[in-house]
Scaffold this active site. Structure first.
Site, short mmCIF file in Angstrom:
data_model
loop_
_atom_site.label_atom_id
_atom_site.label_comp_id
_atom_site.label_asym_id
_atom_site.label_seq_id
_atom_site.Cartn_x
_atom_site.Cartn_y
_atom_site.Cartn_z
N LYS A 158 0.84 -1.20 0.00
CA LYS A 158 0.00 0.00 0.00
C LYS A 158 0.87 1.25 0.00
O LYS A 158 0.82 2.11 0.89
CB LYS A 158 -0.95 0.00 1.20
CG LYS A 158 -1.94 -1.14 1.20
CD LYS A 158 -2.73 -1.20 -0.11
CE LYS A 158 -3.67 -0.01 -0.28
NZ LYS A 158 -4.39 -0.07 -1.58
N ASP A 189 -9.79 0.04 -4.32
CA ASP A 189 -8.67 0.75 -4.95
C ASP A 189 -9.18 1.69 -6.05
O ASP A 189 -8.80 2.87 -6.10
CB ASP A 189 -7.68 -0.25 -5.53
CG ASP A 189 -6.41 0.41 -6.04
OD1 ASP A 189 -5.57 0.77 -5.20
OD2 ASP A 189 -6.27 0.57 -7.25
N GLU A 192 -9.16 5.85 -5.98
CA GLU A 192 -8.51 6.63 -7.04
C GLU A 192 -9.47 7.64 -7.66
O GLU A 192 -9.10 8.79 -7.93
CB GLU A 192 -8.00 5.68 -8.13
CG GLU A 192 -6.83 4.81 -7.71
CD GLU A 192 -6.54 3.71 -8.70
OE1 GLU A 192 -5.51 3.03 -8.53
OE2 GLU A 192 -7.34 3.51 -9.64
#
Length: 337
Positions: free
Chosen positions: A131, A191, A195
């Site tokens: 991460k 994820d 984003e």
């Protein structure tokens, strides 16, 4: 309850007995390959002929071969090329060279979760996802620390996929900081959501809109740049160090009051509703299909957006102001390792 694994939970000998091919040598690829090498793992790098990264990998003491040769040699293959490239590379190069008992590794679940890659049921399919950016993964390893990572098993053909994943995570330094067990689904969807609504899309759009608002109101573009973009790092660093409460504690009372009273007017019910719609598009696979179609067409919308951003005043002003700050090395798309 979330399970977190550390060095004591991993068996380093498992990955040490395997032959690992890291396909790609970008941000994550260079960190994985170099950390594994320094951990005593037998590792090579797979790069297409003519790749500008070949010399980088060779200079780092790594053996570089084409992806087909790497896949033929290895029994653990880590796919660290962009999401949109993985399906064709897998179909044409990796899949024909997989043997029963091999392991196919990923650092992001996009291709597997959305069905663009379907491995045979005779191989392990595992995700080890730090991460943090590759340069941080590498630097922390060198300093004797690590970056927290995610571990997921999509397919356990051998009965030791999870143990092998933990061993790989140990090799890149992840278990030093902690490895969180998850799924390909959860990693991929969260994820992409992060984003799109915060880390890239949300922040980018807020910066651009705030800059334009100040400039349109007659304030100097240089002042606008410093207030809405340059100083963002100060706030992000505080958030990174101690969360929202620490950030609010660290700024002035005036800033904190403005935060709690005006922030909800920017991110309101309409924003939350749009976030839910974006999440639904991710969960359904609509975004993934849209992106793969865009890439197959030559990415015209993405290229147009890049050109427009490069020509935006916030970028022009930023380039000029950064020249005044010698402690900042100007970054370009080439500076991605």
């Amino acid at each position: 309850m979330t399970t977190i694994y550390y060095d004591a939970d991993a068996d380093p000998s498992l990955i040490a007995r395997r032959k690992v091919a890291v396909i790609g040598f970008g941000s994550q690829g260079h960190a994985h390959a170099m950390n594994l090498k320094d951990s005593g793992v037998d590792v090579i790098v797979g790069l297409r002929e003519g790749s500008r990264r070949t010399r980088m990998a060779s200079d780092a003491g790594l053996k570089v071969v084409d992806p087909a040769t790497a896949a033929e040699w290895a029994d653990v293959i880590m796919m660290l090329v962009p999401d949109q490239i993985q399906p064709q590379l897998y179909d044409e190069v990796i899949r024909p060279r997989l043997e029963p008992g091999d392991a196919l590794f990923f650092a992001h679940g996009f291709g597997i979760h959305f069905g663009y890659i379907t491995p045979p049921d005779t191989v392990d399919v595992v995700m080890v996802a730090p991460k943090g950016p590759g340069h941080l993964v590498r630097r922390q390893y060198i300093e004797g620390s690590g970056v927290p990572s995610l571990l997921a098993v999509h397919q356990d053909a051998t009965g030791e996929a999870k143990a092998l994943g933990l061993s790989y995570a140990y090799g890149i330094g992840g278990t030093r900081a902690g490895v969180i067990e998850t799924t390909f689904k959860d990693e991929t969807e969260t994820d992409l959501f992060g984003e799109q609504v915060i880390l890239c899309g949300g922040v980018d759009s807020l910066i651009q809109a705030a800059f334009e608002t100040l400039v349109e109101a007659g304030y100097p573009a240089e002042m606008a740049y410093f207030e809405v973009l340059h100083e963002l790092k100060l706030i992000v660093d505080l958030l990174f160090e101690g969360g929202i409460s620490w950030m609010r504690h660290s700024v002035s009372d005036t800033a904190e009051y403005g935060d709690v009273t005006r922030g909800p007017r920017i991110v309101d019910d309409r924003t939350r509703a749009e976030m839910r719609r974006i999440l639904a598009e991710i969960q359904s696979g609509e975004f993934a299909a849209e992106w793969m179609t865009e890439y197959a067409a030559g990415a015209p919308n993405l290229k147009r957006a890049r050109a427009e951003m490069a020509d935006h005043d916030v970028e022009k002003v930023g380039r000029r102001l950064r020249e005044m700050m010698p402690f900042l090395a100007e970054k370009t798309p080439e500076d991605d390792v």
